[in-house]
Design a protein around this motif. Sequence first.
Motif, PDB file in Angstrom:
ATOM      1  N   GLU A 235       2.204   1.692  -3.387  1.00 59.57           N
ATOM      2  CA  GLU A 235       1.146   2.203  -4.254  1.00 59.57           C
ATOM      3  C   GLU A 235       0.959   3.702  -4.048  1.00 59.57           C
ATOM      4  O   GLU A 235       0.808   4.457  -5.015  1.00 59.57           O
ATOM      5  CB  GLU A 235      -0.164   1.468  -3.981  1.00 59.57           C
ATOM      6  N   ARG A 236       0.991   4.146  -2.786  1.00 62.26           N
ATOM      7  CA  ARG A 236       0.874   5.588  -2.520  1.00 62.26           C
ATOM      8  C   ARG A 236       2.028   6.353  -3.171  1.00 62.26           C
ATOM      9  O   ARG A 236       1.828   7.430  -3.747  1.00 62.26           O
ATOM     10  CB  ARG A 236       0.835   5.853  -1.015  1.00 62.26           C
TER      11      ARG A 236
ATOM     12  N   LEU B 176       2.694   9.635 -10.147  1.00 65.04           N
ATOM     13  CA  LEU B 176       1.741   9.891 -11.234  1.00 65.04           C
ATOM     14  C   LEU B 176       1.164  11.300 -11.126  1.00 65.04           C
ATOM     15  O   LEU B 176       1.005  11.996 -12.145  1.00 65.04           O
ATOM     16  CB  LEU B 176       0.633   8.846 -11.230  1.00 65.04           C
ATOM     17  N   GLU B 177       0.830  11.735  -9.911  1.00 64.28           N
ATOM     18  CA  GLU B 177       0.322  13.094  -9.733  1.00 64.28           C
ATOM     19  C   GLU B 177       1.368  14.110 -10.134  1.00 64.28           C
ATOM     20  O   GLU B 177       1.060  15.106 -10.781  1.00 64.28           O
ATOM     21  CB  GLU B 177      -0.111  13.312  -8.280  1.00 64.28           C
TER      22      GLU B 177
ATOM     23  N   LYS C  28       0.841  -1.208   0.000  1.00 63.24           N
ATOM     24  CA  LYS C  28       0.000   0.000   0.000  1.00 63.24           C
ATOM     25  C   LYS C  28       0.868   1.247   0.000  1.00 63.24           C
ATOM     26  O   LYS C  28       0.553   2.224  -0.684  1.00 63.24           O
ATOM     27  CB  LYS C  28      -0.937  -0.003   1.204  1.00 63.24           C
TER      28      LYS C  28
ATOM     29  N   ASP D 128       1.377   6.523  -6.837  1.00 66.26           N
ATOM     30  CA  ASP D 128       0.323   7.519  -7.061  1.00 66.26           C
ATOM     31  C   ASP D 128       0.874   8.934  -6.979  1.00 66.26           C
ATOM     32  O   ASP D 128       0.486   9.802  -7.767  1.00 66.26           O
ATOM     33  CB  ASP D 128      -0.812   7.340  -6.052  1.00 66.26           C
ATOM     34  N   GLN D 129       1.788   9.175  -6.035  1.00 67.97           N
ATOM     35  CA  GLN D 129       2.413  10.503  -5.925  1.00 67.97           C
ATOM     36  C   GLN D 129       3.228  10.811  -7.175  1.00 67.97           C
ATOM     37  O   GLN D 129       3.199  11.938  -7.678  1.00 67.97           O
ATOM     38  CB  GLN D 129       3.291  10.579  -4.681  1.00 67.97           C
TER      39      GLN D 129
END
Length: 111
Positions: free
Chosen positions: A99-100, A106-107, A96, A103-104
């Motif tokens: 994944e975070r 990707l942002e 997890k 995601d960061q």
Amino acid sequence: SLDLNRAASELGVQKRRIYDITNVLEGIGLLNKQGKNHVSWNDIPPQSASEDVGDAKDKSDSDSEAIGSPPRLTKTATVTNTVEFEEMKKKLERLKEEERTVDQYLEYLKD
């Protein structure tokens, strides 16, 4: 397979950022390198004690052919060992967190 140069161009991001993401996904066993600038989803991702890997591609999913779809997990097994269960919970928390982090990234790439 996915052409990383094309992905960087279409997303309007630096190629290095695409490589960062794909290196992480390759490191956890979800992608395979197909050449210098090409990757594809790993048809047989790493198995854990609670997952049995199913078919990686759904033949009826026409949208998945453009870039590809990640493998799908289709079966689960029962975990009876408490120690194994606790180890899996820890691994899940690590995943997890990864994944975070992705995601960061990707942002960041979107900005």
